[in-house]
Enzyme design. Sequence first.
Site, PDB file in Angstrom:
ATOM      1  N   HIS A   1      -7.517 -22.389  -7.093  1.00 35.72           N
ATOM      2  CA  HIS A   1      -8.103 -22.446  -5.749  1.00 35.72           C
ATOM      3  C   HIS A   1      -8.853 -21.136  -5.497  1.00 35.72           C
ATOM      4  O   HIS A   1      -8.363 -20.055  -5.823  1.00 35.72           O
ATOM      5  CB  HIS A   1      -6.990 -22.646  -4.717  1.00 35.72           C
ATOM      6  CG  HIS A   1      -7.451 -22.440  -3.319  1.00 35.72           C
ATOM      7  ND1 HIS A   1      -8.578 -23.045  -2.825  1.00 35.72           N
ATOM      8  CD2 HIS A   1      -6.953 -21.681  -2.297  1.00 35.72           C
ATOM      9  CE1 HIS A   1      -8.751 -22.666  -1.566  1.00 35.72           C
ATOM     10  NE2 HIS A   1      -7.786 -21.839  -1.230  1.00 35.72           N
TER      11      HIS A   1
ATOM     12  N   CYS B   1      -5.176 -26.168   1.344  1.00 40.93           N
ATOM     13  CA  CYS B   1      -5.984 -25.863   0.148  1.00 40.93           C
ATOM     14  C   CYS B   1      -5.432 -26.520  -1.107  1.00 40.93           C
ATOM     15  O   CYS B   1      -6.111 -26.563  -2.136  1.00 40.93           O
ATOM     16  CB  CYS B   1      -6.072 -24.355  -0.047  1.00 40.93           C
ATOM     17  SG  CYS B   1      -6.686 -23.512   1.399  1.00 40.93           S
TER      18      CYS B   1
ATOM     19  N   ASN C   1     -13.941 -19.543   0.535  1.00 40.00           N
ATOM     20  CA  ASN C   1     -12.782 -20.432   0.450  1.00 40.00           C
ATOM     21  C   ASN C   1     -13.141 -21.765   1.112  1.00 40.00           C
ATOM     22  O   ASN C   1     -13.304 -21.826   2.329  1.00 40.00           O
ATOM     23  CB  ASN C   1     -11.607 -19.766   1.163  1.00 40.00           C
ATOM     24  CG  ASN C   1     -10.333 -20.578   1.109  1.00 40.00           C
ATOM     25  OD1 ASN C   1     -10.348 -21.767   0.788  1.00 40.00           O
ATOM     26  ND2 ASN C   1      -9.219 -19.959   1.440  1.00 40.00           N
TER      27      ASN C   1
HETATM   28  O1  UT7 Z   1      -6.654 -20.587   1.078  1.00 38.44           O
HETATM   29  C1  UT7 Z   1      -5.287 -20.320   1.033  1.00 38.44           C
HETATM   30  C2  UT7 Z   1      -4.871 -19.349   2.017  1.00 38.44           C
HETATM   31  N1  UT7 Z   1      -5.648 -18.162   2.185  1.00 38.44           N
HETATM   32  C3  UT7 Z   1      -5.559 -17.141   1.320  1.00 38.44           C
HETATM   33  O2  UT7 Z   1      -5.088 -17.235   0.229  1.00 38.44           O
HETATM   34  C4  UT7 Z   1      -6.026 -15.800   1.832  1.00 38.44           C
HETATM   35  C5  UT7 Z   1      -5.008 -14.747   1.476  1.00 38.44           C
HETATM   36  N2  UT7 Z   1      -5.250 -13.443   2.037  1.00 38.44           N
HETATM   37  C6  UT7 Z   1      -6.315 -12.670   1.685  1.00 38.44           C
HETATM   38  O3  UT7 Z   1      -7.162 -13.079   0.935  1.00 38.44           O
HETATM   39  C7  UT7 Z   1      -6.352 -11.261   2.209  1.00 38.44           C
HETATM   40  O4  UT7 Z   1      -5.107 -10.938   2.799  1.00 38.44           O
HETATM   41  C8  UT7 Z   1      -7.493 -10.998   3.228  1.00 38.44           C
HETATM   42  C9  UT7 Z   1      -8.827 -11.022   2.527  1.00 38.44           C
HETATM   43  C10 UT7 Z   1      -7.456 -12.061   4.315  1.00 38.44           C
HETATM   44  C11 UT7 Z   1      -7.329  -9.638   3.884  1.00 38.44           C
HETATM   45  O5  UT7 Z   1      -7.299  -8.636   2.870  1.00 38.44           O
HETATM   46  P1  UT7 Z   1      -6.170  -7.503   2.897  1.00 38.44           P
HETATM   47  O6  UT7 Z   1      -6.441  -6.601   1.795  1.00 38.44           O
HETATM   48  O7  UT7 Z   1      -4.847  -8.240   2.911  1.00 38.44           O
HETATM   49  O8  UT7 Z   1      -6.462  -6.772   4.240  1.00 38.44           O
HETATM   50  P2  UT7 Z   1      -5.537  -6.627   5.529  1.00 38.44           P
HETATM   51  O9  UT7 Z   1      -5.364  -7.922   6.224  1.00 38.44           O
HETATM   52  O10 UT7 Z   1      -4.287  -5.867   5.147  1.00 38.44           O
HETATM   53  O11 UT7 Z   1      -6.433  -5.702   6.430  1.00 38.44           O
HETATM   54  C12 UT7 Z   1      -6.758  -4.357   6.022  1.00 38.44           C
HETATM   55  C13 UT7 Z   1      -7.700  -3.772   7.054  1.00 38.44           C
HETATM   56  C14 UT7 Z   1      -7.218  -3.920   8.482  1.00 38.44           C
HETATM   57  O12 UT7 Z   1      -7.558  -2.758   9.178  1.00 38.44           O
HETATM   58  P3  UT7 Z   1      -6.458  -1.611   9.456  1.00 38.44           P
HETATM   59  O13 UT7 Z   1      -5.378  -2.308  10.242  1.00 38.44           O
HETATM   60  O14 UT7 Z   1      -5.990  -1.173   8.115  1.00 38.44           O
HETATM   61  O15 UT7 Z   1      -7.210  -0.598  10.224  1.00 38.44           O
HETATM   62  C15 UT7 Z   1      -8.047  -5.068   9.003  1.00 38.44           C
HETATM   63  O16 UT7 Z   1      -8.237  -5.001  10.395  1.00 38.44           O
HETATM   64  O17 UT7 Z   1      -8.957  -4.441   6.966  1.00 38.44           O
HETATM   65  C16 UT7 Z   1      -9.351  -4.858   8.279  1.00 38.44           C
HETATM   66  N3  UT7 Z   1     -10.171  -6.065   8.154  1.00 38.44           N
HETATM   67  C17 UT7 Z   1     -11.493  -6.021   7.989  1.00 38.44           C
HETATM   68  N4  UT7 Z   1     -12.354  -4.994   7.870  1.00 38.44           N
HETATM   69  C18 UT7 Z   1     -13.648  -5.282   7.691  1.00 38.44           C
HETATM   70  C19 UT7 Z   1      -9.762  -7.363   8.194  1.00 38.44           C
HETATM   71  N5  UT7 Z   1     -10.830  -8.177   8.040  1.00 38.44           N
HETATM   72  C20 UT7 Z   1     -11.919  -7.354   7.915  1.00 38.44           C
HETATM   73  C21 UT7 Z   1     -13.282  -7.597   7.725  1.00 38.44           C
HETATM   74  N6  UT7 Z   1     -14.095  -6.539   7.606  1.00 38.44           N
HETATM   75  N7  UT7 Z   1     -13.783  -8.849   7.630  1.00 38.44           N
END
Ligand code: UT7
Length: 325
Positions: free
Chosen positions: A252, A112, A282
């Site tokens: 980004h 990115c 993204n």
């Molecule tokens: O482009 C450069 C690189 N990329 C980035 O910069 C992305 C950086 N990361 C992020 O933007 C965030 O970490 C995410 C959007 C990917 C995830 O958000 P988060 O607040 O960090 O959520 P998490 O990964 O801690 O997941 C929380 C919960 C999990 O469930 P449990 O384990 O708490 O029951 C996931 O399984 O959310 C769940 N989850 C979803 N739920 C509904 C993960 N993806 C989804 C989804 N819909 N699409």
Amino acid sequence: MKVAIKGMGFYVPEEVVTNFDLEKILDTSDAWIVERTGIRERRRAKDTELTSDLAVNASKMAIKNAGIDPTDIDFIICATASPDYLFPSTGCIVGTKLGLGGVPAVDIAAGCTGFIYALSIAHGLLATGNLKNVLVVGAEELFKIVDPEDRSTYVLFGDGAGAAILGLSEDDSGILGWELRADGGYGELLMLPARGVALPLNQETIEKKLHYVKMKGNEIFKLAVRCMGDVSLSLLKKLGMNSSQLDWIVPHQANIRIIQALAKRLDVPMERVIVNVDKYGNTSAASIPIAICEAIEEGKIKKGDVVLLVAFGAGLTWGAMVLRI
Ligand code: UT7
């Protein structure tokens, strides 16, 4: 003499994929996606439309806006994490599709941060005085490399391209400085494990879905917030500037919460931050050029504005650039 952006262009495919569309195929919801990422919709390219095609469309607009003839381009740099092929490079294919056979062309694989890396390299090339116009294009088709059954990645990414023509500045516009960083030690946090020589595509790697993007989102999130802030403040210090001298920040577009945390760290109100992650998700190396170009078209970013670009991505790579438009 400074190196400046002489014209920009962008292109996004027609098909809009909304969060509601994704609700129908994945265990996810519009509410979760909007709250956690700020994304509402993204664009998806057709099967027959390649990364190079998006790049060519964006490049044609940049060439027009720069007021040059395609044959005035003497170097092509394409930043992409989703190239048409491992080789030939997408840059070479873009050159051929623009009718520029013979013009040197190369791809930059810096995730990115690719567009900022590519601008910095173009800056160095032009500063030698040997070139007049460099085409820098960031283009991605991430839909084709994310797992349609993985809700933790499939909802995040989109397709698109943004391009800039760089040349020697004829006024006070131009790149004021940049700072780039990389740390391959964290590479496994965001990677596409199979398709290269380490894990060639075979039945086993396909069954294990190793040919799709794998991301430890949470860890990337924390590193992105810290590293984008650090590199921005370090660059501003090096330039003897502070954030109040920035008219705009173009970060980004990965996640609205990362963007808000960055704005807070830099003490810049969100009114001076360009955000379009809601519309395109993204788009990796394409996100910054799409955002700048769209903001120029909308009359937000104007000639003479001082803009900070900052990104973070696979590699891991991160970097910032300050330029006067
Ligand atoms: O482009 C450069 C690189 N990329 C980035 O910069 C992305 C950086 N990361 C992020 O933007 C965030 O970490 C995410 C959007 C990917 C995830 O958000 P988060 O607040 O960090 O959520 P998490 O990964 O801690 O997941 C929380 C919960 C999990 O469930 P449990 O384990 O708490 O029951 C996931 O399984 O959310 C769940 N989850 C979803 N739920 C509904 C993960 N993806 C989804 C989804 N819909 N699409």
